[in-house]
Design an enzyme around this catalytic site. Structure first.
Site, PDB file in Angstrom:
ATOM      1  N   LYS A 111      32.473  32.269  29.617  1.00  0.00           N
ATOM      2  CA  LYS A 111      33.052  31.171  30.095  1.00  0.00           C
ATOM      3  C   LYS A 111      32.491  30.401  28.782  1.00  0.00           C
ATOM      4  O   LYS A 111      33.504  29.456  28.909  1.00  0.00           O
ATOM      5  CB  LYS A 111      31.974  31.160  31.263  1.00  0.00           C
ATOM      6  CG  LYS A 111      32.642  31.706  32.653  1.00  0.00           C
ATOM      7  CD  LYS A 111      32.141  30.631  33.981  1.00  0.00           C
ATOM      8  CE  LYS A 111      33.268  31.899  35.080  1.00  0.00           C
ATOM      9  NZ  LYS A 111      32.601  30.741  36.481  1.00  0.00           N
ATOM     10  N   LYS A 194      42.851  40.048  35.138  1.00  0.00           N
ATOM     11  CA  LYS A 194      42.211  39.583  36.940  1.00  0.00           C
ATOM     12  C   LYS A 194      43.344  38.219  36.970  1.00  0.00           C
ATOM     13  O   LYS A 194      43.500  37.203  36.108  1.00  0.00           O
ATOM     14  CB  LYS A 194      40.868  38.897  36.549  1.00  0.00           C
ATOM     15  CG  LYS A 194      40.279  39.234  38.108  1.00  0.00           C
ATOM     16  CD  LYS A 194      39.272  38.744  38.620  1.00  0.00           C
ATOM     17  CE  LYS A 194      38.573  37.394  38.369  1.00  0.00           C
ATOM     18  NZ  LYS A 194      36.800  37.327  39.084  1.00  0.00           N
ATOM     19  N   LYS A 197      42.852  32.067  39.944  1.00  0.00           N
ATOM     20  CA  LYS A 197      42.931  30.598  40.023  1.00  0.00           C
ATOM     21  C   LYS A 197      42.741  29.907  38.704  1.00  0.00           C
ATOM     22  O   LYS A 197      43.265  28.788  38.307  1.00  0.00           O
ATOM     23  CB  LYS A 197      41.676  29.732  41.151  1.00  0.00           C
ATOM     24  CG  LYS A 197      40.468  29.503  40.700  1.00  0.00           C
ATOM     25  CD  LYS A 197      39.585  30.385  41.829  1.00  0.00           C
ATOM     26  CE  LYS A 197      37.980  29.924  41.888  1.00  0.00           C
ATOM     27  NZ  LYS A 197      36.736  30.543  42.404  1.00  0.00           N
TER      28      LYS A 197
HETATM   29  P1  AMP Z   1      35.649  33.960  42.483  1.00  0.00           P
HETATM   30  O1  AMP Z   1      36.779  32.871  43.314  1.00  0.00           O
HETATM   31  O2  AMP Z   1      35.491  34.414  41.126  1.00  0.00           O
HETATM   32  O3  AMP Z   1      34.276  33.218  42.112  1.00  0.00           O
HETATM   33  O4  AMP Z   1      35.462  35.031  42.567  1.00  0.00           O
HETATM   34  C1  AMP Z   1      35.373  35.101  44.517  1.00  0.00           C
HETATM   35  C2  AMP Z   1      35.108  36.207  44.918  1.00  0.00           C
HETATM   36  O5  AMP Z   1      36.200  37.398  44.782  1.00  0.00           O
HETATM   37  C3  AMP Z   1      34.089  37.376  44.056  1.00  0.00           C
HETATM   38  O6  AMP Z   1      33.634  38.553  45.005  1.00  0.00           O
HETATM   39  C4  AMP Z   1      35.217  38.039  43.437  1.00  0.00           C
HETATM   40  O7  AMP Z   1      34.649  39.116  42.775  1.00  0.00           O
HETATM   41  C5  AMP Z   1      36.449  38.038  43.983  1.00  0.00           C
HETATM   42  N1  AMP Z   1      37.362  38.321  42.795  1.00  0.00           N
HETATM   43  C6  AMP Z   1      38.559  36.857  42.429  1.00  0.00           C
HETATM   44  N2  AMP Z   1      39.387  37.577  41.804  1.00  0.00           N
HETATM   45  C7  AMP Z   1      39.337  38.599  41.712  1.00  0.00           C
HETATM   46  C8  AMP Z   1      40.088  39.525  42.071  1.00  0.00           C
HETATM   47  N3  AMP Z   1      41.026  39.118  41.074  1.00  0.00           N
HETATM   48  N4  AMP Z   1      40.684  40.864  42.994  1.00  0.00           N
HETATM   49  C9  AMP Z   1      39.484  41.029  43.069  1.00  0.00           C
HETATM   50  N5  AMP Z   1      38.538  40.480  43.501  1.00  0.00           N
HETATM   51  C10 AMP Z   1      38.613  39.434  43.320  1.00  0.00           C
END
Ligand code: AMP
Ligand code: TRP
Length: 329
Positions: A111, A194, A197
């Site tokens: 980041k 990945k 958003k």
């Molecule tokens: P974040 O939106 O990155 O804060 O992630 C929130 C939760 O969703 C965390 O447990 C992440 O590891 C999971 N997560 C976010 N993006 C993905 C993705 N593309 N595939 C699988 N899990 C995800």
């Protein structure tokens, strides 16, 4: 019953990746574990958030948690900032952490790599000890997370052990729980990244509240390869493998069985079915979301959740403060 804690940081709209990698698993876990789920709003502001937008995202996230099947009768749902002990223990965990280990956190490195100094907050750096506090307050046995959060849970384990050794047995040492299929849903437009958003182009990411037709179009336009057969091979066919993971985790059909069904068939037909499966799931979620948002129950659910969480967190924090010598009576 074993205890489980997890949080979601809704800086932006929740995605299909969040759903498959995190949210949907919680729904399964609530039957077998004592589950605590919170919206990590304190984590959100480690990067500046426009207040109006943040408020909306937080509300949407709660609505979506419930729409996806989390049941406040079965688990405890709350807003992180409503339970003050998180910030308190977060500070104490920050004081237990070494600069060196925080500097090694992959997410922090990623980041900040291309960011300007003035955009890198100290909060971003001490985010992992706050996350450790979120987990340790509840003596969680397990922490269901996506692959990218595993390192933070490992740090949490180190901090728990360090505290237990330095003072005396206080914290349960938690284990990360990463689901095998769908642990890392990739971008539809670039399957080496990945699904996120924060992606630049919108084509690779499906949002849970997205228009159904637009979501279908994104699946139909997903990047694949020249192999022309549906096969699970993450190295040579990352796009197709990603679609297989999406479909398998939503429908419950094993990947092998999908692959067998598509023997000798083209990508067009395969994508169509994936699009249908995704559309069906999104429609169900969005219908329930609309019901919940207009029902006015969210405030009460969060209030009750915070009260329940606070009762546990309060006792834990007191214990920690006593052991550290902060609390003097
Ligand atoms: P974040 O939106 O990155 O804060 O992630 C929130 C939760 O969703 C965390 O447990 C992440 O590891 C999971 N997560 C976010 N993006 C993905 C993705 N593309 N595939 C699988 N899990 C995800
Ligand atoms: N850091 C997690 C994320 O970005 C969110 C989170 C905060 C969390 N505290 C947590 C997850 C505690 C599990 C347990 O997704």
């Amino acid at each position: 019953m074993k205890r489980m804690v997890s949080g979601i940081k809704p800086t932006g709209e929740l995605t299909l990746g969040n759903y498959i990698g995190a949210l949907r698993n919680f729904v399964k876990y609530q039957d077998d574990y004592e589950l605590y789920v919170f919206i990590a709003n304190l984590h959100c502001v480690t990067v500046y958030q426009e207040p109006k937008e943040l408020r909306k995202n937080l509300k949407d996230a709660i609505g979506l948690y419930l729409a996806c099947g989390l049941d406040p009768q079965k688990c405890t749902i709350f807003l992180q900032s409503d339970v003050y002990e998180h910030a308190q223990l977060g500070w104490l965990m920050t004081c237990m952490s070494y600069m060196g280990e925080l500097n090694r956190m992959t997410q922090f490195k990623e980041k900040t790599q291309n960011a300007k100094d003035e955009n890198i907050t100290a909060g971003l750096f001490v985010y992992p000890p706050l996350m450790a506090a979120d987990i340790l307050l509840y003596d969680a046995d397990y922490v269901p997370v996506g692959e990218d959060q595993k390192q933070h849970v490992e740090l949490t384990r180190d901090l728990a052990q360090r505290f237990n050794n330095r003072y005396s047995e206080t914290f349960v040492v938690p284990e990360p729980l990463v689901a095998k299929v769908g642990a890392r849903i990739m971008s539809l437009s670039d399957p080496s990244k990945k699904m996120s958003k924060s992606e630049e182009s919108n084509k690779g990411c499906i949002y849970l509240l997205e228009d159904i037709n637009s979501a279908k179009k994104k699946i139909m336009g997903a990047v694949t390869d020249m192999c022309a057969h549906v096969n699970y091979d993450k190295i040579n066919q990352p796009g197709v493998s990603n679609l297989l993971e999406i479909m398998s985790s939503l429908s419950g059909e094993p990947i092998d069985s999908i692959v067998t069904r598509y023997e000798g068939k083209g990508y067009g037909e395969f994508k169509k079915e994936v699009a249908e499966v995704v559309a069906k799931e999104l429609t169900m979620i969005q219908n329930r979301y609309n019901e919940i948002m207009s029902s006015g129950q969210i405030e009460q659910i969060l209030k009750e959740g915070a009260e329940r969480a606070h009762r546990i967190a309060f006792r834990k924090l007191k214990k920690v403060q006593k052991k550290m010598g902060i609390d003097i009576f």
